[in-house]
Scaffold this active site. Structure first.
Site, PDB file in Angstrom:
ATOM      1  N   HIS A 279       0.724  -1.276  -0.030  1.00  0.00           N
ATOM      2  CA  HIS A 279      -0.093   0.068  -0.004  1.00  0.00           C
ATOM      3  C   HIS A 279       0.954   1.317   0.008  1.00  0.00           C
ATOM      4  O   HIS A 279       1.853   1.348   0.861  1.00  0.00           O
ATOM      5  CB  HIS A 279      -1.000  -0.060   1.248  1.00  0.00           C
ATOM      6  CG  HIS A 279      -0.480   0.100   2.459  1.00  0.00           C
ATOM      7  ND1 HIS A 279      -0.126   1.324   3.239  1.00  0.00           N
ATOM      8  CD2 HIS A 279      -0.132  -0.843   3.494  1.00  0.00           C
ATOM      9  CE1 HIS A 279       0.442   1.099   4.354  1.00  0.00           C
ATOM     10  NE2 HIS A 279       0.144  -0.601   4.650  1.00  0.00           N
ATOM     11  N   GLU A 325      -4.798   2.177   2.672  1.00  0.00           N
ATOM     12  CA  GLU A 325      -4.765   0.857   3.439  1.00  0.00           C
ATOM     13  C   GLU A 325      -5.176   1.352   4.953  1.00  0.00           C
ATOM     14  O   GLU A 325      -5.906   0.604   5.759  1.00  0.00           O
ATOM     15  CB  GLU A 325      -3.645  -0.021   3.454  1.00  0.00           C
ATOM     16  CG  GLU A 325      -3.871  -1.267   4.098  1.00  0.00           C
ATOM     17  CD  GLU A 325      -3.086  -1.232   5.669  1.00  0.00           C
ATOM     18  OE1 GLU A 325      -3.315  -2.190   6.271  1.00  0.00           O
ATOM     19  OE2 GLU A 325      -2.415  -0.153   5.873  1.00  0.00           O
ATOM     20  N   ASP A 353       3.158  -6.203   3.413  1.00  0.00           N
ATOM     21  CA  ASP A 353       2.936  -5.237   4.466  1.00  0.00           C
ATOM     22  C   ASP A 353       3.252  -5.596   5.777  1.00  0.00           C
ATOM     23  O   ASP A 353       2.446  -5.472   6.692  1.00  0.00           O
ATOM     24  CB  ASP A 353       1.360  -5.042   4.122  1.00  0.00           C
ATOM     25  CG  ASP A 353       0.884  -3.840   4.973  1.00  0.00           C
ATOM     26  OD1 ASP A 353       1.819  -3.112   5.332  1.00  0.00           O
ATOM     27  OD2 ASP A 353      -0.291  -3.692   5.275  1.00  0.00           O
ATOM     28  N   HIS A 424       3.677   2.948  12.789  1.00  0.00           N
ATOM     29  CA  HIS A 424       3.084   3.923  12.875  1.00  0.00           C
ATOM     30  C   HIS A 424       3.622   4.967  13.881  1.00  0.00           C
ATOM     31  O   HIS A 424       2.859   5.937  14.337  1.00  0.00           O
ATOM     32  CB  HIS A 424       1.487   3.538  13.543  1.00  0.00           C
ATOM     33  CG  HIS A 424       0.724   2.922  12.541  1.00  0.00           C
ATOM     34  ND1 HIS A 424      -0.408   2.297  13.065  1.00  0.00           N
ATOM     35  CD2 HIS A 424       0.959   2.375  11.247  1.00  0.00           C
ATOM     36  CE1 HIS A 424      -0.902   1.411  12.062  1.00  0.00           C
ATOM     37  NE2 HIS A 424      -0.201   1.472  11.156  1.00  0.00           N
TER      38      HIS A 424
END
Length: 457
Positions: A279, A325, A353, A424
């Site tokens: 993604h 995504e 991913d 993240h």
């Protein structure tokens, strides 16, 4: 160390059938091309350092789509095009603020937080309220009469006993996804969620949340692990303390995004498709290197190296750089929707991913007879350190096509020990990626695509 490695490769080849020996030599030729002339690492540098974070709806998303188009053309794709889809447009706003307010005279530095994706803001004045700490949804239910007018702090740590860290993530992520609405049900003003990580630093880890429309939407933030412990101890030792929390994020109307698709046309069955991709979007607070720049550049590298080594696939290889995504999965849904509407024949779908670390194997979702066929090729992967085909799974972006068309799917499974240190978080940058590990992942993916194209499933 060179002689033992060569001996291992020779031993592996000797144990293969004649046909597999031929495949082994083809894969070796492909691997040599990736390792000596590969462009994945440089592509990743350009993506991360000249564009950076690429959240859906942002100007960087548009720049990344143009980058993807150029990279696929440079790799030698026979056809490159955009597949339009609507994507959410969430913006973080001003820098988040959180601090402990107490009658004590000691100084506590501001808490390190990030707003959760898709969350609402507190408003410009912020929220000041007592904090109630819970470590499970069961505890929230037990304390539900105490929640109204407070900030709920979900302090649930990663389970350290899981060797494969994705199990720890799967266990803990429910507090990020469901936590805000479950606290709002009982009148909470906001939530603070312990970051989905077992890192040793204090970087907060963002990620999306999902509101239940039956309850008011409240502000939601992730907190760094060190500050999570600071907050927990303070709650226990300072019953009168409060937390001031301010976020200004908001959800804007949907906008236009695109899957970026490059094709290597099949020589015998051009209307049969093998999808491979990652993604293109990432969170705004980082460069999105491991999540998921690595998956994108590995997929592009397969196309480039097939062309460079003269591997001419029977079926059309489709490299897809999926949109959105992270906070919507709109790109994967659109890809499946169009494939179904066009009655396309999809043989296999592969995604990367799970980071660009050293590849260990593949997670798979396919019928038992197909999985046995894939496992029968395991000897061809051993020279590259890939051995594990035992776990179920598959990438988020290809799950819609798996569910709607029944397409067998797999996801590259790298060593996961470091992934949730950076997932993240601001630390997911180009410097966190090792070139050799990145290239080895592309080799494993390319080998699997080559074998499924040649023999089918």
């Amino acid at each position: 160390m060179k002689k033992p490695i060569l001996a291992l490769i020779a031993c592996c080849i000797a144990q293969l059938s004649w046909a597999q020996q031929e495949d082994s030599l083809t894969i070796r030729r492909f691997a040599d091309e990736v390792l000596t002339n590969g462009t994945a690492y440089e592509n990743l540098r350009v993506l991360t350092k000249t564009i950076g974070g690429r959240l859906a709806g942002s100007p960087q998303m548009v720049k990344a789509e143009k980058w993807g188009e150029a990279a696929l053309k440079a790799a030698g794709a026979d056809n490159v095009y955009f597949q339009e889809c609507k994507v959410p447009h969430w913006v973080r706003g001003e820098k988040e603020q959180a601090r402990i307010i107490s009658m004590r005279r000691d100084f506590v530095p501001p808490l390190n937080i990030l707003a959760l994706g898709n969350s609402v803001g507190t408003g410009t004045k912020g929220v000041t309220a007592p904090v109630i700490e819970v470590r499970s949804f069961e505890e929230l239910e037990q304390k539900k009469d105490q929640v109204k007018g407070k900030i709920v702090f979900y302090n649930y740590p990663f389970n350290k006993k899981f060797i494969k860290t994705f199990y720890a993530y799967g266990d803990a992520v429910r507090f990020r996804g469901q936590g805000p609405s479950r606290a709002s049900k009982y009148g909470a003003l906001a939530v603070i969620v312990r970051s989905m990580s077992h890192s040793t630093d204090n970087n907060p880890h963002t990620g999306s949340t999902r509101y239940n429309d039956s309850f008011p939407k409240i502000a939601a933030v992730a907190i760094g692990l060190k500050d999570a412990e600071v907050l927990s101890k303070r709650i226990a030792n300072d019953p009168g303390m409060k937390v001031f929390l301010r976020t200004t994020c908001q959800m804007l109307p949907d906008t236009i995004g695109h899957n970026v698709i490059g094709e290597l046309r099949g020589s015998e069955f051009p209307n049969e498709y093998i999808t491979v991709g990652g993604h293109l979007d990432s969170w705004d607070v980082c460069e999105g290197a491991h999540d998921d720049g690595t998956g994108c550049v590995q997929s592009i590298e397969i196309l480039r190296s097939f062309k460079a080594t003269g591997i001419r696939p029977k079926r059309t290889i489709r490299v897809v750089l999926f949109a959105n995504e992270e906070n919507g999965l709109r790109g994967g849904a659109k890809y499946a929707e169009e494939a179904k509407a066009k009655n396309e024949k999809h043989i296999f779908a592969l995604e990367s991913d799970a980071g660009g670390f050293t590849p260990r194997g593949f997670t798979t979702s396919m019928e038992p007879d197909k999985l046995r066929k894939v496992q029968g090729w395991s000897g061809l992967f051993l020279p590259y350190g890939i051995y594990d085909f035992s776990e179920p799974g598959g990438g988020a972006d290809i799950t819609p096509i798996h569910n709607q068309l029944g397409t067998p799917m797999a996801e590259l499974s790298p060593d996961s020990q470091r992934y949730f240190d950076i997932h993240h978080a601001v630390s997911d940058n180009f410097e966190a990626v090792n070139k050799r590990e990145l290239d080895l992942g592309a080799i494993g993916m390319g080998a699997l695509v080559y074998l499924i194209d040649k023999y089918g499933l």
